[in-house]
Enzyme design. Structure first.
Site, PDB file in Angstrom:
ATOM      1  N   LEU A  95      80.425  42.287  71.658  1.00 36.79           N
ATOM      2  CA  LEU A  95      81.323  41.352  70.991  1.00 36.79           C
ATOM      3  C   LEU A  95      80.554  40.442  70.051  1.00 36.79           C
ATOM      4  O   LEU A  95      79.434  40.027  70.344  1.00 36.79           O
ATOM      5  CB  LEU A  95      82.028  40.471  72.028  1.00 36.79           C
ATOM      6  N   GLU A 128      90.906  35.255  77.526  1.00 34.34           N
ATOM      7  CA  GLU A 128      90.511  35.467  78.926  1.00 34.34           C
ATOM      8  C   GLU A 128      89.043  35.087  79.091  1.00 34.34           C
ATOM      9  O   GLU A 128      88.301  35.064  78.106  1.00 34.34           O
ATOM     10  CB  GLU A 128      90.702  36.940  79.292  1.00 34.34           C
ATOM     11  N   LYS A 130      85.082  35.230  79.651  1.00 35.34           N
ATOM     12  CA  LYS A 130      84.029  36.225  79.466  1.00 35.34           C
ATOM     13  C   LYS A 130      83.184  36.185  80.729  1.00 35.34           C
ATOM     14  O   LYS A 130      82.522  35.194  81.014  1.00 35.34           O
ATOM     15  CB  LYS A 130      83.191  35.887  78.238  1.00 35.34           C
ATOM     16  N   ASP A 132      80.248  36.858  83.296  1.00 39.82           N
ATOM     17  CA  ASP A 132      78.816  37.048  83.129  1.00 39.82           C
ATOM     18  C   ASP A 132      78.296  38.051  84.157  1.00 39.82           C
ATOM     19  O   ASP A 132      77.737  37.692  85.186  1.00 39.82           O
ATOM     20  CB  ASP A 132      78.110  35.693  83.287  1.00 39.82           C
ATOM     21  N   TYR A 240      89.104  44.995  81.999  1.00 35.18           N
ATOM     22  CA  TYR A 240      89.574  44.276  80.804  1.00 35.18           C
ATOM     23  C   TYR A 240      89.612  45.123  79.530  1.00 35.18           C
ATOM     24  O   TYR A 240      89.944  44.631  78.467  1.00 35.18           O
ATOM     25  CB  TYR A 240      88.748  43.015  80.558  1.00 35.18           C
ATOM     26  N   LYS A 328      81.787  31.249  72.804  1.00 30.83           N
ATOM     27  CA  LYS A 328      80.810  30.936  73.845  1.00 30.83           C
ATOM     28  C   LYS A 328      80.859  29.466  74.264  1.00 30.83           C
ATOM     29  O   LYS A 328      81.140  28.590  73.441  1.00 30.83           O
ATOM     30  CB  LYS A 328      79.387  31.248  73.342  1.00 30.83           C
ATOM     31  N   CYS A 422      45.165  34.482  60.824  1.00 29.13           N
ATOM     32  CA  CYS A 422      45.850  35.203  61.899  1.00 29.13           C
ATOM     33  C   CYS A 422      45.013  35.120  63.174  1.00 29.13           C
ATOM     34  O   CYS A 422      43.828  35.474  63.154  1.00 29.13           O
ATOM     35  CB  CYS A 422      46.038  36.656  61.475  1.00 29.13           C
ATOM     36  N   CYS A 425      43.750  39.037  63.967  1.00 23.67           N
ATOM     37  CA  CYS A 425      42.793  39.806  63.162  1.00 23.67           C
ATOM     38  C   CYS A 425      41.943  38.920  62.251  1.00 23.67           C
ATOM     39  O   CYS A 425      41.023  39.406  61.608  1.00 23.67           O
ATOM     40  CB  CYS A 425      43.520  40.866  62.329  1.00 23.67           C
ATOM     41  N   CYS A 446      50.625  36.930  58.330  1.00 24.49           N
ATOM     42  CA  CYS A 446      49.272  37.483  58.320  1.00 24.49           C
ATOM     43  C   CYS A 446      49.214  38.519  57.213  1.00 24.49           C
ATOM     44  O   CYS A 446      50.102  39.352  57.076  1.00 24.49           O
ATOM     45  CB  CYS A 446      48.996  38.122  59.674  1.00 24.49           C
ATOM     46  N   CYS A 452      45.925  44.807  60.949  1.00 31.49           N
ATOM     47  CA  CYS A 452      46.048  43.791  62.001  1.00 31.49           C
ATOM     48  C   CYS A 452      46.610  44.474  63.253  1.00 31.49           C
ATOM     49  O   CYS A 452      47.722  44.991  63.238  1.00 31.49           O
ATOM     50  CB  CYS A 452      46.975  42.668  61.549  1.00 31.49           C
TER      51      CYS A 452
END
Ligand code: IVH
Length: 703
Positions: A95, A128, A130, A132, A240, A328, A422, A425, A446, A452
């Site tokens: 979703l 409805e 969501k 988890d 669902y 959310k 970096c 490297c 980098c 690297c």
């Protein structure tokens, strides 16, 4: 053994089958008891397996004879070595997210525009919670549960039928009359709080690891190779959604979900039907207030267009339906100490600062690392090492540092100096100028390229990732180890791993963590990917800005890898036809086009791709519907469309295998011109391209 068993299943009469199923069930149950409860089996595993196989064969031929409490429904089968795969008949989508009221309003507006609805026309949604947990798909044939699978990558999941059968909320046989022949019910497997706490107490007492949250506990419990373990874990299920169905019991989302209940499923009691954005947000608030009192975890509210004919027209973009969205709840936060900052080097050389935190629980999960995004963010938020900081976590996203709690400073905090070389490297790490402006890019990169090691390893990890080559048994950990030992330096080496191993003194099978079987499985998994869909192959290359969606667009446009590479090399000349073709693809902008061409302009990359193509074969994407008269054709829409919106027209054309371009060229096959068409129509006429009105176009595609 009963005499009937010498008869092949195909020749059994129904009456004989019924009798034998009963006998077999009884016999298997006795052996189960001896094996599992008394630890005293009286037959060999092979003989036991033969009994079960015979039972399953008969059940498959006469599904309506399946016994509600037969062996297939009961746990106690010998643990599996690993799960089989199940290809989903319809992909299992994810979703899109809405984070605030404005996003919900945009969602409803988008749908109105797509469907070309009049302002007064009612647009109803279901709302409805969501849940988890983790999603699962249950396939019923003639009303009997035949397969249950996890979502996996959405296309293919794991066969966890036996485990799902141990869940009380999941019926083994659908209730009621007129059950469609094929009926796939989808929903969420979850664990209630009370059961989660009890399970963790039990785990602790047995000296076993505890689960971080109910979702992990549910996932861990469902993915058990021994279904008797799953049976001992109190899992639940809310229905669902659905997958492949030979017919539907209603023409609205709400109607189908209510039918699920009549068939014997649990459906969420908080589901409502709403007709305005204000009411959607009202339900969101109410559910949010109820959240703390619910006996299970939820992380938002899902809205779905109620009318199924409209869902059908809306279809989906990439991996999510246009007709649904998850609103959310705000992320969960916690406070802890920032003990240090590490720099990680990514696939494209980006240096990302990672916060090293004093471990803290956020929303049920222990967090000790969080992203700080980039150096400007650290400066903008004035974050110092040693600061107390607020950390937040929203669902699956990487935890983030929101900002410091300045009032808790003691004066001993220190400023962080962002490196200009970096850390892996030692090459220079620079911030490029943004195109056409004097602003610096937020990201420091980098300049070592493939020299690297960090970039090389990250590219390889991307190459084997789920949406790319997805090689079982070859994940980030293995890639790092193989790179470190010099076994794999570039993608092609993955496919030479077996040859390379046979020439080495130190064999992979002798290394810690490996054995003959796991090495054999790995080589087999690699070989299984020697044929790969072109969109995955393009995505796997790790070209900047080319995600899975762009990979699909390119695969659809160029058809085969050799053609794609050739065209991208030609496109290096900005005056070429290849360059203008690339830019004409609807959905590919200048920045993406530049990135692709730059990738192929780099000798290293061209060599790596050529070496890879010696090892693998690309499989062109199936044109969605080859029988369609527009499959493979390039279509341009211009002017005002009156019967459908531009997005709907484009989505429809693509679903029929056509390519939709944004501008007219000699490659255009059809121009669909509505009122007000201007320069594109003129150009098409000059080029002698077939021009259709919207009506004619609809007639051509038959709808
Ligand atoms: S509908 C085509 N409804 O959320 C739409 N999903 O982020 C299919 N989920 O993979 C999903 N509760 O695991 C839907 N009430 C609900 C849900 C729900 C939880 C999960 C599901 C899905 C994920 C997408």
């Amino acid at each position: 053994m009963s005499a009937t068993r010498s008869v092949e299943v195909a020749f059994l009469s129904k009456a004989a089958a019924k009798k034998e199923l009963k006998e077999l069930a009884k016999e298997i149950a006795e052996h189960d008891k001896r094996y599992h409860q008394e630890d005293a089996p009286v037959i060999s595993d092979a003989d036991y397996d033969a009994l079960r196989r015979r039972y399953e064969e008969i059940e498959a031929r006469f599904p309506d004879l399946a016994l509600a409490d037969g062996p297939a429904q009961r746990v106690g089968a010998a643990p599996l070595e690993k799960f089989g795969k199940v290809k989903h008949a319809k992909p299992m989508l994810s979703l899109d997210n809405a984070f605030d009221d404005g996003d919900v309003e945009d969602f409803a507006d988008r749908i109105r525009r797509f469907l070309n609805l009049k302002p007064q026309e009612e647009l109803a949604f279901t709302a409805e919670p969501k849940i988890d947990g983790l999603s699962a798909s249950l396939r019923y044939e003639k009303g009997v549960l035949v397969t249950g699978a996890t979502r996996g990558d959405g296309q293919e999941g794991e066969d966890v039928t036996q485990n799902l059968m141990t869940i009380g909320d999941i019926p083994h046989r659908l209730e009621g009359k007129d059950i469609p022949d094929v009926f796939e019910v989808r929903g969420e497997v979850y664990m209630a709080h009370e059961d989660f706490f009890a399970l963790n107490t039990r785990q602790e007492k047995d000296g076993k690891p505890v689960f971080a949250n109910p979702r992990n506990a549910a996932a861990g419990s469902l993915r058990q190779l021994d279904s008797s373990v799953t049976a001992s874990r109190p899992l639940r299920f809310f229905a669902y959604a659905w997958g492949e169905v030979s017919s539907l019991p209603a023409d609205t989302q709400l109607g189908v979900i209510e039918a699920f209940q009549a068939m014997g499923f649990e459906i969420n009691p908080l589901m409502r039907r709403v007709t305005t954005v204000a009411d959607m947000i009202e339900v969101y608030k109410t559910i949010g207030e109820t959240r703390a009192n619910l006996s299970y975890d939820i992380d938002g509210v899902v809205y779905k267009v109620d009318r199924l004919d409209w869902q059908e027209r809306l279809g989906f973009v990439s991996r999510s339906p246009r007709w649904a969205i998850a609103h959310k709840f705000p992320p969960e936060q916690a406070m802890t100490v920032l003990e240090g900052i590490d720099i990680q080097v990514g696939r494209t050389g980006a240096l990302t600062p990672v916060a090293k935190l004093r471990p803290v629980t956020v929303g049920g999960v222990v967090v000790s690392n969080a992203t700080l995004h980039n150096e400007d963010e650290i400066a903008r938020k004035e974050i110092l090492i040693g600061d107390w900081v607020i950390v937040q976590r929203a669902g699956d996203v990487i935890p983030q540092v929101v900002g410091p709690v300045a009032s808790k400073r003691t004066g001993s905090e220190k400023k962080f100096k962002f490196p200009t070389t970096c850390p892996v490297c030692g090459s220079n790490a620079v911030r490029e100028h943004k195109e056409g402006s004097d602003k610096l890019d937020a990201v420091r990169r980098c300049e070592g390229g493939l020299t690297c090691p960090a970039q090389a390893v990250e590219r390889l990890k991307h190459f084997v990732s789920r949406e790319a080559f997805d090689i079982e048994g070859l994940g980030s950990k293995q890639v790092e180890a193989f790179y470190g030992e010099g076994r794999i330096k570039e993608p092609a080496d993955i496919f030479k791993l077996q040859r390379d191993d046979s020439e080495r003194d130190e064999k992979l099978a002798d290394k810690e963590g490996w054995g003959e079987t796991s090495v054999r499985n790995l080589f087999a998994a690699i070989d299984a990917r020697r044929e790969v869909n072109l969109d995955r192959l393009i995505f796997a290359l790790g070209i900047r800005h080319v995600g899975a969606t762009t990979g699909r667009l390119l695969a659809r446009t160029y058809g085969r890898m050799d053609n794609f590479v050739e065209q991208m090399e030609l496109a290096a000349d900005r005056g070429s036809e290849a360059w203008s073709d690339l830019n004409a693809i609807d959905g590919i902008g200048l920045i993406v086009a530049e990135a692709i061409v730059e990738f192929f302009a780099e000798g290293h990359n061209r060599e790596a791709v050529a070496a890879l193509m010696q090892e693998v074969k690309d499989v062109p994407l199936e044109a969605a519907d080859l029988s369609s008269p527009v499959a493979g054709k390039t279509v341009v829409f211009t002017g005002k469309l009156e019967l459908m919106s531009r997005s709907e027209a484009k989505a429809k054309a693509e679903s029929l295998g056509a390519k939709v371009a944004g501008s007219v060229s000699a490659k255009t096959d059809i121009l669909v011109a509505g009122p007000g068409a201007g320069s594109k129509l003129k150009k098409a006429t000059e080029l002698g391209i077939e021009t259709l009105t919207e009506d004619e176009w609809l007639k051509l595609i038959g709808g």
